[in-house]
Write a protein that holds these residues in place. Structure first.
Motif, short mmCIF file in Angstrom:
data_model
loop_
_atom_site.label_atom_id
_atom_site.label_comp_id
_atom_site.label_asym_id
_atom_site.label_seq_id
_atom_site.Cartn_x
_atom_site.Cartn_y
_atom_site.Cartn_z
N HIS A 1 28.77 22.61 -2.82
CA HIS A 1 30.08 22.74 -2.18
C HIS A 1 30.92 21.59 -2.72
O HIS A 1 30.35 20.52 -3.01
CB HIS A 1 29.92 22.65 -0.66
N PRO A 2 32.23 21.75 -2.85
CA PRO A 2 33.03 20.63 -3.36
C PRO A 2 32.77 19.32 -2.62
O PRO A 2 32.85 18.24 -3.20
CB PRO A 2 34.47 21.09 -3.15
N VAL A 3 32.40 19.39 -1.36
CA VAL A 3 32.15 18.19 -0.57
C VAL A 3 30.79 17.55 -0.87
O VAL A 3 30.61 16.35 -0.73
CB VAL A 3 32.30 18.52 0.95
N GLY A 4 29.84 18.32 -1.32
CA GLY A 4 28.54 17.72 -1.59
C GLY A 4 27.58 18.68 -2.26
O GLY A 4 27.76 19.91 -2.21
N LYS A 5 26.57 18.08 -2.87
CA LYS A 5 25.60 18.85 -3.64
C LYS A 5 24.64 19.64 -2.75
O LYS A 5 24.23 19.15 -1.70
CB LYS A 5 24.80 17.86 -4.49
N ASN A 6 24.29 20.82 -3.20
CA ASN A 6 23.29 21.67 -2.52
C ASN A 6 23.59 21.90 -1.04
O ASN A 6 22.67 22.02 -0.22
CB ASN A 6 21.88 21.04 -2.64
N MET A 7 24.86 21.96 -0.68
CA MET A 7 25.23 22.07 0.73
C MET A 7 25.05 23.47 1.30
O MET A 7 25.04 23.67 2.50
CB MET A 7 26.69 21.64 0.94
N ILE A 8 24.93 24.47 0.41
CA ILE A 8 24.78 25.85 0.87
C ILE A 8 23.50 26.38 0.24
O ILE A 8 23.42 26.52 -0.99
CB ILE A 8 25.99 26.71 0.41
N GLY A 9 22.49 26.60 1.04
CA GLY A 9 21.23 27.00 0.44
C GLY A 9 20.23 27.53 1.43
O GLY A 9 20.56 27.83 2.57
N ALA A 10 19.01 27.66 0.97
CA ALA A 10 17.95 28.23 1.80
C ALA A 10 16.60 27.73 1.32
O ALA A 10 16.51 27.11 0.25
CB ALA A 10 18.00 29.76 1.68
N PHE A 11 15.58 27.98 2.11
CA PHE A 11 14.21 27.85 1.65
C PHE A 11 13.75 29.25 1.30
O PHE A 11 13.75 30.13 2.17
CB PHE A 11 13.30 27.26 2.73
N HIS A 12 13.43 29.47 0.05
CA HIS A 12 12.96 30.79 -0.37
C HIS A 12 11.94 30.56 -1.48
O HIS A 12 12.30 30.20 -2.59
CB HIS A 12 14.18 31.61 -0.88
N GLN A 13 10.67 30.72 -1.14
CA GLN A 13 9.62 30.40 -2.12
C GLN A 13 9.55 31.49 -3.19
O GLN A 13 9.68 32.67 -2.87
CB GLN A 13 8.25 30.28 -1.42
N PRO A 14 9.33 31.08 -4.44
CA PRO A 14 9.15 32.09 -5.49
C PRO A 14 7.80 32.79 -5.34
O PRO A 14 6.93 32.31 -4.61
CB PRO A 14 9.18 31.26 -6.78
N SER A 15 7.65 33.93 -6.03
CA SER A 15 6.36 34.64 -6.02
C SER A 15 5.45 34.10 -7.10
O SER A 15 4.24 34.31 -7.09
CB SER A 15 6.58 36.13 -6.28
N LEU A 16 6.06 33.44 -8.08
CA LEU A 16 5.32 32.94 -9.24
C LEU A 16 6.20 31.94 -9.96
O LEU A 16 7.42 32.12 -10.03
CB LEU A 16 5.01 34.14 -10.17
N VAL A 17 5.58 30.87 -10.49
CA VAL A 17 6.29 29.98 -11.41
C VAL A 17 5.59 30.13 -12.75
O VAL A 17 4.38 29.91 -12.85
CB VAL A 17 6.25 28.50 -10.94
N PHE A 18 6.33 30.56 -13.74
CA PHE A 18 5.74 30.90 -15.04
C PHE A 18 6.38 30.02 -16.11
O PHE A 18 7.53 30.21 -16.49
CB PHE A 18 6.01 32.39 -15.32
N TYR A 19 5.64 29.02 -16.56
CA TYR A 19 6.21 27.92 -17.34
C TYR A 19 5.68 27.93 -18.76
O TYR A 19 4.58 27.45 -19.03
CB TYR A 19 5.81 26.61 -16.67
N ASP A 20 6.45 28.49 -19.67
CA ASP A 20 6.06 28.45 -21.09
C ASP A 20 6.65 27.19 -21.70
O ASP A 20 7.86 27.10 -21.96
CB ASP A 20 6.57 29.70 -21.81
N THR A 21 5.80 26.20 -21.95
CA THR A 21 6.29 24.89 -22.40
C THR A 21 6.84 24.92 -23.83
O THR A 21 7.49 23.98 -24.25
CB THR A 21 5.17 23.83 -22.33
N GLU A 22 6.60 26.02 -24.53
CA GLU A 22 7.18 26.14 -25.87
C GLU A 22 8.71 26.10 -25.81
O GLU A 22 9.36 25.66 -26.75
CB GLU A 22 6.71 27.46 -26.51
#
Ligand code: NAD
Ligand code: ZN
Length: 366
Positions: free
Chosen positions: A148-169
């Protein structure tokens, strides 16, 4: 390499490996995301030219139906306006309540795409496909948001991903400045949790900066492990999870005062961690003789990160910006401060003038 974020029925794996993109379809399948569900990829205009077609080809060749939306690169994309655009695009592409969002990119795309998923038709699953080093942090833990213009990450939620898939390439195409910034959060995980990991990072800084295997995979693995342990104990930040905010109260103030421009997130966090160490010494939380602030400065400099507060930041404005941040409690600032290398404490009730004095000292660091 596989880790598990243990959150009961919301548990999910983190897969880390060099060149693992071709495994994405089978990993989706394992998570119950089969070809009858439409996929919606959110990415940005710097990541897309490198990886969008690759990911689309891999998914489509296994029978997935995919649409995508490309946002402009950078922190400026984390807005409600972009949330609306992505949502419009998903609606037009016919995404329904069984659809799955994939966030292909760094922390910006992860936070924005994840928040879209959290709100789309009251919430659809999403998968994090991080492509920056910093995103080893942002992709784990389920915090999703826009600014939000007033501050960082002011509008959000907790929503866990189903998977984190990290291709380091994917890190091979990351600009150097973004690599350095990513190490700010890696070092943060060392500073809050483990002297041993901090020493290891210090020792292998050169190999790590060159993204050398297996060091870089090990660093990401360890960073994700620490993050997932902290998150598992306190998913929605009722208490201990706040230690992950080391350097962030100061950092977010710098980011919002520079209008998400000059300083990128990792750089602001680096300077913020130095601030936290100086403040800890100032209020006597940590013994000066331990040299915690010097050690913090030294390791961050090794990873080519800034450690000094630029002259144009006004300490009073910084203080006001910090008071707008979420990390306040009953109007009081809450700081995460080091007690030593590898351990931190959450501290409230620090007098404003101590903070102001610390910011003045922070301008003299070199
Ligand atoms: P970013 O997503 O903006 O990525 C940095 C830049 O690198 C962008 O320009 C992007 O287009 C480009 N890029 C990304 N991957 C690339 C690749 N493989 N090759 C070439 N270019 C590439 O920024 P970031 O540093 O990844 O993430 C910062 C954001 O993460 C901040 O908004 C911060 O608030 C957020 N964050 C969130 C959490 C959380 O828990 N949700 C934690 C830490 C940080
Ligand atoms: Zn951060």
């Amino acid at each position: 390499e596989q880790l598990l974020v243990d959150l009961k029925e919301r548990s999910y794996p983190i897969l880390i490996g060099n060149g693992i993109f071709p495994l994405l379809p089978e990993e989706l399948e394992k998570r119950g995301i089969s070809t009858d569900r439409k996929l919606f990829i959110v990415t940005d205009d710097r990541v897309a030219p490198h990886y969008l077609n690759k990911v689309l080809d891999i998914l489509q060749s296994k029978g997935y139906s995919c649409s995508y939306h490309i946002v402009p690169a950078g922190e400026k994309a984390k807005t409600l306006a972009q949330l609306e655009e992505v949502t419009t695009s998903a609606l037009k592409a016919g995404m329904d309540r069984k659809s799955v969002f994939l966030a292909l990119g760094g922390g910006v795309v992860g936070d924005l795409g994840g928040f879209c998923a959290a709100t789309y038709m009251r919430g659809v699953p999403f998968v994090q496909i991080p492509t920056t080093l910093l995103a080893h942090d942002s992709s784990v833990g389920g915090k999703v948001a826009v600014n939000h213009p007033v501050g960082k990450n002011m509008i959000g939620a907790f929503h866990q991903p189903s998977l984190v898939f990290y291709d380091t390439e994917t890190l091979q195409t990351l600009p150097s400045r973004e690599i350095y910034a990513g190490f700010a959060e890696v070092v943060k995980h060392g500073l809050i949790w483990s002297k041993e990991f901090t020493d290891w990072l210090d020792k292998h800084a050169e190999n790590l900066l060159n993204l050398q295997s297996p060091y870089i995979e090990q660093a990401i693995h360890q960073g994700c492990l620490i993050k997932s342990q902290v998150v598992s104990e306190d998913e929605t930040e009722k208490g201990r999870r706040a230690i992950l905010n080391l350097g962030h109260t100061f950092g977010h103030a710098m980011e919002s005062l520079s209008h998400y421009g000059q300083l990128i997130h990792g750089e602001a966090v680096a300077i913020g961690m130095v601030a936290a160490s100086l403040l800890a010494e100032r209020i006597g939380l940590v013994d000066n003789s331990l040299g915690v602030s010097q050690r913090t400065i030294d390791i961050l400099k090794k990873f080519k990160l800034p450690v000094r507060l630029a002259d144009h930041f006004d300490p009073m404005e910084m203080l006001a910006a910090m008071k707008h941040d979420k990390k306040t409690s009953g109007g009081q600032l809450v700081f995460v401060l080091p007690k030593n290398i590898g351990s931190v404490e959450i501290v409230k009730g620090i007098a404003d003038d101590q903070v102001i004095e610390t910011l003045k000292i922070l301008k003299e660091v070199n």
